[in-house]
Design an enzyme around this catalytic site. Structure first.
Site, PDB file in Angstrom:
ATOM      1  N   LYS A 177       0.860  -1.182   0.000  1.00 24.87           N
ATOM      2  CA  LYS A 177       0.000   0.000   0.000  1.00 24.87           C
ATOM      3  C   LYS A 177       0.889   1.222   0.000  1.00 24.87           C
ATOM      4  O   LYS A 177       2.041   1.161   0.434  1.00 24.87           O
ATOM      5  CB  LYS A 177      -0.876   0.004   1.253  1.00 24.87           C
ATOM      6  CG  LYS A 177      -2.067   0.926   1.165  1.00 24.87           C
ATOM      7  CD  LYS A 177      -3.140   0.340   0.263  1.00 24.87           C
ATOM      8  CE  LYS A 177      -4.512   0.714   0.674  1.00 24.87           C
ATOM      9  NZ  LYS A 177      -5.498  -0.304   0.298  1.00 24.87           N
TER      10      LYS A 177
HETATM   11  N1  GLU Z   1      -7.357  -0.255  -2.854  1.00 24.26           N
HETATM   12  C1  GLU Z   1      -8.156  -1.437  -2.968  1.00 24.26           C
HETATM   13  C2  GLU Z   1      -8.199  -2.218  -1.674  1.00 24.26           C
HETATM   14  O1  GLU Z   1      -8.010  -1.692  -0.620  1.00 24.26           O
HETATM   15  C3  GLU Z   1      -7.774  -2.277  -4.159  1.00 24.26           C
HETATM   16  C4  GLU Z   1      -6.375  -2.755  -4.223  1.00 24.26           C
HETATM   17  C5  GLU Z   1      -6.036  -3.393  -5.570  1.00 24.26           C
HETATM   18  O2  GLU Z   1      -6.916  -3.556  -6.394  1.00 24.26           O
HETATM   19  O3  GLU Z   1      -4.870  -3.718  -5.729  1.00 24.26           O
HETATM   20  O4  GLU Z   1      -8.519  -3.369  -1.666  1.00 24.26           O
END
Ligand code: GLU
Length: 424
Positions: free
Chosen positions: A114
């Site tokens: 992240k």
């Molecule tokens: N930001 C989204 C989550 O928290 C998607 C992450 C992604 O698709 O890689 O799941």
């Protein structure tokens, strides 16, 4: 009166603290090597970059960006990029841990990452946001790639952001590389159904959980906090299948209709900010009041840490399905456990987003697009598969839904760590 654990950290707790506690609770139920659990308490690495951006007035401003890599034992790092003033190293690490579990619950061949930039995107023009994104992509280029780390949208970022990001990376690499990010517009390798997917999976999992308790979707009342992409799509999914969505909100406040709102008629906050609280509804209330409404299902789908030691005793919903990442603090989770209110966790409920990201990545690598019908069909199958695995753990142990979900995730990750072993 409910009694919170006196040894609990004072709130607000950081995402990484919550994530570590959840890991430890799951580990207590499994025979996992202590060394593996200790490893999983920490990120593999965290990158911190400084991003210079030329503002529209010609001045230059520095922004700070992060990318946390948590674990990649099951595949390349995967997770969103967040543009928000509260982005921090700690938050990125906590959220990267949740991505590791989320991908494992869904049995996707990805690890967890992240990142984001400390910025309020509402204070940037579109041109400034584009320059910021392109330079961020360049700063992260050494550590990302379709087989290394694949970012995606999160709070404050969207398909347009991902298209700029993909373009910047591709230009520098000298080849068009759609698989470096997911959540792009379909015209540049994005998947149909990706934007709706997190909300859709919240709807699917709510439907299954409601069925598990023998309740009827047609008799269900639902309140949704946050009417952005996740909240709006979850609300519409449930509304379209007969549930009565009585309240929804955006950052400015909530609208309430005891007879049920027409959620398809309320524009989502991402489409037109202000349209939710500005909607002509019979009643309005605050976000705090929405969280304490007497409904069957409460879906917090806005930001983290909204269900806390302060309000958990006042929540009247019979079930909580987490649309946002980390909306429930550990102390609130404990209070819900004591009050027998099931909480279906984020890493299962909103995992449709990363699942369709996986479909997108497959489509990019194969250079072949899937139809929306295929995406939704496969998403449904993957969600049911994950739901069944979690339900099995829930039924066979005396644990919460969150613990059951973490047990599924952790056992898969631990098994992979054991099989690969420690190097050298
Ligand atoms: N930001 C989204 C989550 O928290 C998607 C992450 C992604 O698709 O890689 O799941």
């Amino acid at each position: 009166m409910t009694t919170a654990d006196p040894t609990a950290e004072p709130e607000p707790e950081s995402a990484v603290e919550t994530a570590r506690r959840q890991l430890e609770r799951a580990a207590a139920h499994l025979d996992v090597d202590d060394g593996i659990v200790e490893r999983l308490r920490h990120p593999t690495s965290v990158y911190r970059v400084t991003i210079p951006v030329e503002r529209d007035d010609g001045s230059t401003e520095m922004f700070t960006g992060y990318r946390a890599h948590h674990d990649s034992v099951r595949g390349p790092y995967k997770g969103g990029l967040r543009y928000h003033p509260d982005v921090s190293e700690e938050e990125s690490i906590g959220l990267s841990m949740w991505m590791t579990w989320k991908c494992a619950v869904m049995n996707l061949p990805f690890g967890g990452a992240k990142g984001g930039i400390v910025v309020d995107p509402k204070e940037l023009s579109s041109d400034e946001k584009e320059r910021l994104t392109r330079r961020f992509a360049e700063e992260l280029r050494p550590i990302i790639g379709p087989m290394k780390d694949i970012p995606a949208p999160d709070m404050g970022t969207d398909p347009a952001t991902m298209a700029w990001f993909m373009d910047a990376y591709s230009m520098q690499e000298g080849e068009t590389t759609p698989g470096v990010v997911t959540g792009k517009p379909p015209v540049v390798g994005g998947s149909y159904g990706r934007e709706e997917a997190p909300g859709r999976s919240v709807g699917i999992i709510t439907r299954e959980a409601v069925d598990y308790y023998g309740w009827d979707l047609e008799d269900l009342t639902v309140a949704v906090q946050g009417f952005g992409s996740v909240g709006a799509n979850a609300a519409r999914y449930l509304d379209d299948r007969g549930a009565s969505v009585v309240a929804v909100s955006d950052v400015d406040g909530a609208i309430y209709d005891p007879d049920g709102l027409d959620t398809n008629d309320v524009e989502d906050h991402d489409e037109t900010p202000g349209m939710v609280s500005g909607y002509d509804a019979p009643e309005t209330m605050s976000n705090e009041e929405l969280l304490e409404l007497d409904v069957d299902v409460l879906i917090p789908a806005a930001i983290g840490n909204v269900l806390t030691a302060e309000n958990a005793a006042n929540v009247q919903a019979d079930m909580i399905v987490e649309g946002a990442n980390g909306p429930t603090t550990s102390t609130a989770g404990q209070i819900f456990e004591e009050r027998d209110i099931p909480v279906i966790p984020d890493i299962l409920a909103n995992a449709g987003g990363v699942t369709v990201s996986y479909f997108e990545w497959l489509q990019d690598i194969n250079r072949r697009a899937w139809s929306l019908e295929r995406v939704n069909q496969e998403l449904e199958e993957e969600m049911l598969e994950a739901w069944r695995a979690v339900r099995e753990e829930y039924d066979s142990r005396d644990v919460t839904w969150r613990d059951a979900t973490y047990i599924v995730a952790l056992s898969r990750i631990a098994e992979a760590h054991e099989a690969r072993g420690l190097w050298p």
